[in-house]
Design a protein around this motif. Sequence first.
Motif, mmCIF file in Angstrom:
data_model
loop_
_atom_site.group_PDB
_atom_site.id
_atom_site.type_symbol
_atom_site.label_atom_id
_atom_site.label_comp_id
_atom_site.label_asym_id
_atom_site.label_seq_id
_atom_site.Cartn_x
_atom_site.Cartn_y
_atom_site.Cartn_z
ATOM 1 N N TYR A 38 0.836 -1.207 0.000
ATOM 2 C CA TYR A 38 0.000 0.000 0.000
ATOM 3 C C TYR A 38 0.871 1.258 0.000
ATOM 4 C CZ TYR A 38 -4.560 -2.182 1.080
ATOM 5 O OH TYR A 38 -5.737 -2.888 1.043
ATOM 6 N N PHE A 39 1.911 1.290 0.837
ATOM 7 C CA PHE A 39 2.766 2.473 0.935
ATOM 8 C C PHE A 39 3.349 2.814 -0.430
ATOM 9 C CE2 PHE A 39 6.377 5.103 1.792
ATOM 10 C CZ PHE A 39 6.032 5.832 2.911
ATOM 11 N N GLU A 40 3.910 1.821 -1.087
ATOM 12 C CA GLU A 40 4.506 2.058 -2.397
ATOM 13 C C GLU A 40 3.440 2.490 -3.410
ATOM 14 O OE1 GLU A 40 8.091 0.099 -4.610
ATOM 15 O OE2 GLU A 40 6.353 -1.232 -4.738
ATOM 16 N N LYS A 41 2.307 1.831 -3.407
ATOM 17 C CA LYS A 41 1.230 2.163 -4.348
ATOM 18 C C LYS A 41 0.789 3.620 -4.180
ATOM 19 C CE LYS A 41 -3.619 1.104 -5.282
ATOM 20 N NZ LYS A 41 -4.773 0.286 -4.912
ATOM 21 N N PHE A 42 0.549 4.047 -2.938
ATOM 22 C CA PHE A 42 0.061 5.401 -2.705
ATOM 23 C C PHE A 42 1.144 6.447 -2.975
ATOM 24 C CE2 PHE A 42 -3.024 3.342 0.494
ATOM 25 C CZ PHE A 42 -3.901 3.016 -0.528
ATOM 26 N N GLY B 176 2.219 14.312 -9.986
ATOM 27 C CA GLY B 176 3.072 15.485 -10.060
ATOM 28 C C GLY B 176 3.624 15.997 -8.744
ATOM 29 N N TYR B 177 3.308 15.352 -7.646
ATOM 30 C CA TYR B 177 3.844 15.797 -6.363
ATOM 31 C C TYR B 177 5.334 15.470 -6.292
ATOM 32 C CZ TYR B 177 -0.933 16.562 -4.877
ATOM 33 O OH TYR B 177 -2.225 17.016 -4.784
ATOM 34 N N THR B 178 6.105 16.388 -5.737
ATOM 35 C CA THR B 178 7.550 16.189 -5.623
ATOM 36 C C THR B 178 8.015 16.127 -4.173
ATOM 37 O OG1 THR B 178 7.940 18.569 -5.778
ATOM 38 C CG2 THR B 178 8.025 17.283 -7.836
ATOM 39 N N HIS B 179 7.108 16.301 -3.242
ATOM 40 C CA HIS B 179 7.427 16.173 -1.819
ATOM 41 C C HIS B 179 6.314 15.351 -1.184
ATOM 42 C CE1 HIS B 179 9.184 17.080 2.038
ATOM 43 N NE2 HIS B 179 7.983 17.375 2.484
ATOM 44 N N LEU B 180 6.698 14.247 -0.544
ATOM 45 C CA LEU B 180 5.715 13.340 0.049
ATOM 46 C C LEU B 180 5.875 13.277 1.550
ATOM 47 C CD1 LEU B 180 6.077 10.336 -2.438
ATOM 48 C CD2 LEU B 180 4.543 12.306 -2.615
ATOM 49 N N GLY B 181 4.776 13.048 2.239
ATOM 50 C CA GLY B 181 4.793 12.864 3.685
ATOM 51 C C GLY B 181 4.507 11.412 4.025
ATOM 52 N N ALA B 182 5.460 10.751 4.657
ATOM 53 C CA ALA B 182 5.290 9.344 5.004
ATOM 54 C C ALA B 182 4.122 9.159 5.972
ATOM 55 C CB ALA B 182 6.577 8.783 5.605
ATOM 56 N N ILE C 92 6.929 4.424 10.748
ATOM 57 C CA ILE C 92 6.714 5.301 9.592
ATOM 58 C C ILE C 92 8.032 5.648 8.896
ATOM 59 C CG2 ILE C 92 5.895 7.577 8.846
ATOM 60 C CD1 ILE C 92 3.731 7.328 11.061
ATOM 61 N N ALA C 93 9.025 6.044 9.662
ATOM 62 C CA ALA C 93 10.319 6.409 9.068
ATOM 63 C C ALA C 93 10.940 5.229 8.334
ATOM 64 C CB ALA C 93 11.266 6.920 10.152
ATOM 65 N N HIS C 94 10.733 4.033 8.848
ATOM 66 C CA HIS C 94 11.301 2.849 8.201
ATOM 67 C C HIS C 94 10.594 2.541 6.877
ATOM 68 C CE1 HIS C 94 14.019 2.047 11.445
ATOM 69 N NE2 HIS C 94 13.032 2.110 12.313
ATOM 70 N N TYR C 95 9.293 2.788 6.808
ATOM 71 C CA TYR C 95 8.591 2.566 5.537
ATOM 72 C C TYR C 95 9.081 3.535 4.464
ATOM 73 C CZ TYR C 95 5.429 -1.021 7.143
ATOM 74 O OH TYR C 95 4.916 -2.208 7.594
ATOM 75 N N SER C 96 9.299 4.786 4.814
ATOM 76 C CA SER C 96 9.793 5.735 3.803
ATOM 77 C C SER C 96 11.202 5.364 3.354
ATOM 78 C CB SER C 96 9.740 7.167 4.320
ATOM 79 O OG SER C 96 10.545 7.333 5.465
ATOM 80 N N ARG C 97 12.027 4.892 4.265
ATOM 81 C CA ARG C 97 13.383 4.475 3.900
ATOM 82 C C ARG C 97 13.368 3.220 3.036
ATOM 83 N NH1 ARG C 97 13.704 7.729 8.083
ATOM 84 N NH2 ARG C 97 15.653 8.790 8.585
ATOM 85 N N LEU C 98 12.464 2.312 3.338
ATOM 86 C CA LEU C 98 12.324 1.107 2.514
ATOM 87 C C LEU C 98 11.856 1.476 1.108
ATOM 88 C CD1 LEU C 98 12.347 -1.934 2.113
ATOM 89 C CD2 LEU C 98 10.105 -2.028 3.240
ATOM 90 N N PHE C 99 10.921 2.424 1.026
ATOM 91 C CA PHE C 99 10.463 2.891 -0.282
ATOM 92 C C PHE C 99 11.637 3.438 -1.088
ATOM 93 C CE2 PHE C 99 9.061 6.292 -3.100
ATOM 94 C CZ PHE C 99 8.150 5.615 -3.896
ATOM 95 N N ILE C 100 12.504 4.234 -0.462
ATOM 96 C CA ILE C 100 13.645 4.818 -1.160
ATOM 97 C C ILE C 100 14.669 3.752 -1.520
ATOM 98 C CG2 ILE C 100 15.589 6.424 -0.941
ATOM 99 C CD1 ILE C 100 12.709 7.622 -1.520
#
Length: 109
Positions: A37-41, A49-55, A83-91
């Motif tokens: 879900y995190f990656e999909k959203f 077109g968003y260039t800044h995302l909030g985890a 939350i911070a770990h999900y954003s890092r995993l996404f990156i």
Amino acid sequence: MQSAFPEMMPELFNVNERTIYKRFLDFHIKFPQVYIYFEKFALQLIARGYTHLGAKMIIERIRWEVMTGSKDEHDFKINNSYIAHYSRLFIKNNPQYRDYFEFRTIKSL
């Protein structure tokens, strides 16, 4: 999509936070649909077109989607400490979007 199981990457995951990180990994293994879900959203926002995302915003959307109150049929509850770990995993899985999230040092609780 690359493997959803992160390797220890010191630049993304603070190795001094092993307890929360281990709990995150245990949760991630048990409920891989949260990262899906995190990656999909996140990718939906990028495509719009968003260039800044909030985890945190993405996690709140996941909570809403799986059933208001953050539980699904498996009765999981997403810990805000993850939350911070999900954003890092996404990156880790999508390095081309590294600048879309702001990263701070993860402090031990």
